[in-house]
Design a protein around this motif. Structure first.
Motif, PDB file in Angstrom:
ATOM      1  N   ARG A 169      93.271  -5.570  13.129  1.00  0.00           N
ATOM      2  CA  ARG A 169      92.491  -4.922  12.069  1.00  0.00           C
ATOM      3  C   ARG A 169      91.007  -5.014  12.427  1.00  0.00           C
ATOM      4  O   ARG A 169      90.627  -5.673  13.377  1.00  0.00           O
ATOM      5  CB  ARG A 169      92.759  -5.603  10.730  1.00  0.00           C
ATOM      6  N   TYR A 177      87.982   1.186  13.346  1.00  0.00           N
ATOM      7  CA  TYR A 177      88.224   2.491  12.731  1.00  0.00           C
ATOM      8  C   TYR A 177      89.227   3.246  13.613  1.00  0.00           C
ATOM      9  O   TYR A 177      88.874   3.722  14.689  1.00  0.00           O
ATOM     10  CB  TYR A 177      86.930   3.292  12.622  1.00  0.00           C
ATOM     11  N   TYR A 200      88.869   1.926   1.824  1.00  0.00           N
ATOM     12  CA  TYR A 200      89.458   1.917   3.165  1.00  0.00           C
ATOM     13  C   TYR A 200      88.745   0.946   4.095  1.00  0.00           C
ATOM     14  O   TYR A 200      89.345   0.444   5.041  1.00  0.00           O
ATOM     15  CB  TYR A 200      89.471   3.324   3.757  1.00  0.00           C
ATOM     16  N   LEU A 246      91.172  -1.398   6.119  1.00  0.00           N
ATOM     17  CA  LEU A 246      91.146  -1.389   7.582  1.00  0.00           C
ATOM     18  C   LEU A 246      90.660  -2.721   8.162  1.00  0.00           C
ATOM     19  O   LEU A 246      90.720  -2.940   9.362  1.00  0.00           O
ATOM     20  CB  LEU A 246      90.213  -0.290   8.099  1.00  0.00           C
TER      21      LEU A 246
END
Lengths: 318, 260
Positions: free
Chosen positions: A97, A100, B78, B82
């Motif tokens: 993680r 992007y 997000y 993420l």
């Protein structure tokens, strides 16, 4: 560069479980931790799962507020002067993680470079350099969502190095890397330290810590239990000697056979071809004579050696 | 400026998950056009013909915060899902820069939705633009854009607290639809609620927009435009303060890295 890059005194972090409307309990993740890490060195923070390693790194990286105590990075308080700390450090956490997925590897680095006040041209030059260093040059313009876990981990490292940090926190950086990529990373870390970067590394791989770290701190249940060079940890803190005994015939229950040996801490059994190898940990100062007599005619060879870091680690934590 | 452009563009591209042609056409192009048609038809069949223009202009004004709310709240949400949030937070970039750069390209989408809503209203619903005062209309749309962006950033903050963003998006949209005069005239709302409508985005900008389409000059709507910009400033300043406060709260609670 000399002096302390990272200092902590009486660092404590308590997590509160439950919610605003539910009663919970307090979990002490780090308790009265003190650290003094020299600049331009590699420092290892070791401990079992839940020991408080990650909590410590997050407090030093300004992501988590200590419940009490003081921590400074390059002389700046991590709570009151967080902005100064952030200008000088980056972190790389294990896992895939934190990137992007819809951007390419190069775009990710450009974005993170901009977050660190790098201009486009400078960020692009630096990302080219780092993508080469971590072996992602050929995949630089591919979307990160198509990367393997190992590739993402390498891109994380490149991200961490983008602004040329003075302090780099690496939390389990080799998780998910194949042996070749892990070896490349292990080669890179001492190079960073030689260039003046202070690296704080957490890892479960003892060989990695032994190979890379100038000093190591062992923490357990949030408390510091040992702090020294890998050699000191092995010799002084473990207070253990290791005896390797090779037996002609395997025996079923070596621990029972050796139960009467003074200072016996642990017996590990492995095969060595047709014979059996016992790795026996004894308390410092114990004699090996009782082992020789307990194993008697079955003994093919007996040697004494210094414990490995892993053995020392297990001995200290046991 | 170059850094602002890089951050705005790449965070938009990286976090805007329906940034592909089918998703974009559906959300930014087709949805606002269909919504304005739907509200006009609703006005025609469920109410009275006079309500049609009211509903059309109401939706045209709402089309801006509609698209901004969705896009900007998702940007915050997000970032957390993420796992990028800790990296962004622990960067040396100023909080104001981080905060306001998230709105950048979503404002372009807001203007696109606004323009397409007007186009659909003219082409399919016969909206009369013959008497419109275009400087006033443009001024009103600019004020709606600024207030919509400030309000969306303000609401987007809740992602830092791990609140479910989809439900917040739903009720925020509903509040704007009901309490800004877009669909229901403000004077039909219960008395105690009427003054509160002035604190919401859209209310004053929409009033200016209606007058602009009716031909009023900028001087006549100056008060409404100023009020809309003041509302935007208030949300912009309070939103940034909340962003800093919520960041501190997340660091205290240790929730920066949790998935929402």
């Amino acid at each position: 560069m000399s002096g302390l890059a990272i200092e902590a005194e009486g660092l404590r972090r308590v997590y509160r479980t439950g919610g605003r409307f539910r009663s919970g309990r307090e979990v002490v993740a780090v308790e009265n931790l003190g650290l003094a890490i020299e600049a331009a060195t590699v420092f290892g923070l070791l401990g079992p799962n839940g020991a408080g390693k990650t909590t410590t790194v997050r407090m030093l990286a300004t992501l988590l507020t200590p419940t009490s105590g003081v921590a400074r990075v390059l002389g700046f308080d991590v709570v009151r002067q967080a902005a100064e700390v952030r200008r000088r450090m980056t972190f790389v956490f294990g896992g895939d993680r934190g990137l992007y997925g819809r951007l390419t590897g190069r775009e990710n680095l450009r974005y993170f470079g901009a977050l660190h006040h790098m201009r486009r041209r400078e960020a692009d030059q630096r990302s080219d350099e780092l993508l080469g260093l971590v072996g992602l040059n050929e995949r630089a313009d591919q979307r990160v969502e198509e990367y393997s876990r190992g590739m993402k981990q390498r891109l994380h490292l490149a991200r961490g190095l983008m602004p040329r940090p003075e302090v780099l926190f690496l939390d389990e950086p080799t998780i998910g890397l194949d042996p070749l990529a892990a070896r490349d990373l292990r080669r890179l870390i001492p190079m960073l330290a030689s260039q003046g970067t202070t690296v704080l590394l957490t890892t479960h791989y003892m060989q990695e810590a032994d190979q890379l770290c100038d000093r190591i701190a062992l923490i357990n249940r949030g408390r510091l239990v040992a702090d020294g060079t890998p050699g000191e940890i092995k010799r002084v803190f473990s207070r253990t000697i290791v005896v390797e005994a090779v037996l002609r015939e395997p025996i079923a229950d070596p621990e029972t056979d050796l139960a009467g040996v003074d200072g016996l801490r642990y017996v590990d059994v492995s095969s060595d071809g047709p014979s059996q190898r016992l790795t026996i940990q004894l308390a410092e100062g114990s004699s090996t004579a009782p082992i020789e007599s307990a194993l008697a005619n079955n003994l093919d060879g007996l040697t004494t050696r210094e414990p490995t870091l892993e053995e020392a680690y297990l001995s200290i934590l046991r | 400026m170059e850094r602002l452009a890089t951050q705005t563009l790449l965070s938009y591209k990286g976090l805007f998950f329906w940034l592909h042609w089918p998703g974009y056409l559906s959300n930014v192009v087709a949805r606002p056009m269909l919504m304005v048609i739907m509200w006009a038809l609703l006005g025609r069949f469920a109410s009275s013909p006079e309500m049609v223009e009211r509903f059309i202009l109401g939706w045209i004004a709402l089309s801006i915060p509609e698209i901004l709310l969705g896009g900007i709240i998702q940007t915050f949400a997000y970032e957390r899902s993420l796992g990028v949030l800790p990296i962004v937070i622990a960067s040396p970039t100023s909080r104001a820069f981080l905060y306001y750069s998230r709105a950048g390209l979503h404002c372009v989408n807001g203007l696109t939705s606004f323009a397409l809503s007007v186009l659909a209203a003219v082409l399919f619903l016969g909206l009369d633009i013959g008497s419109a005062n275009w400087p006033t209309v443009l001024g009103a749309s600019a004020s709606l854009l600024v207030s919509g962006a400030a309000f969306s950033l303000f609401v987007g903050n809740i992602a830092l607290l791990r609140v479910n963003w989809t439900s917040v998006l739903s009720w925020t949209r509903s509040v704007l639809m009901v309490f800004t005069g877009a669909i229901i005239p403000i004077d039909l709302l219960p008395g105690p609620l009427q003054p509160l409508t002035g604190a919401l985005p859209v209310t004053h900008g929409l009033a200016a927009l209606r007058q602009g389409f009716a031909g009023a000059g900028a001087g006549a709507v100056g008060g409404e435009l100023a009020a809309e910009v003041a509302v935007a400033l208030a949300y912009g300043v309070v939103g940034l303060a909340l962003f800093v406060l919520f960041e501190r709260t997340a660091r205290d609670r240790g929730t920066l890295e949790y998935e929402a």
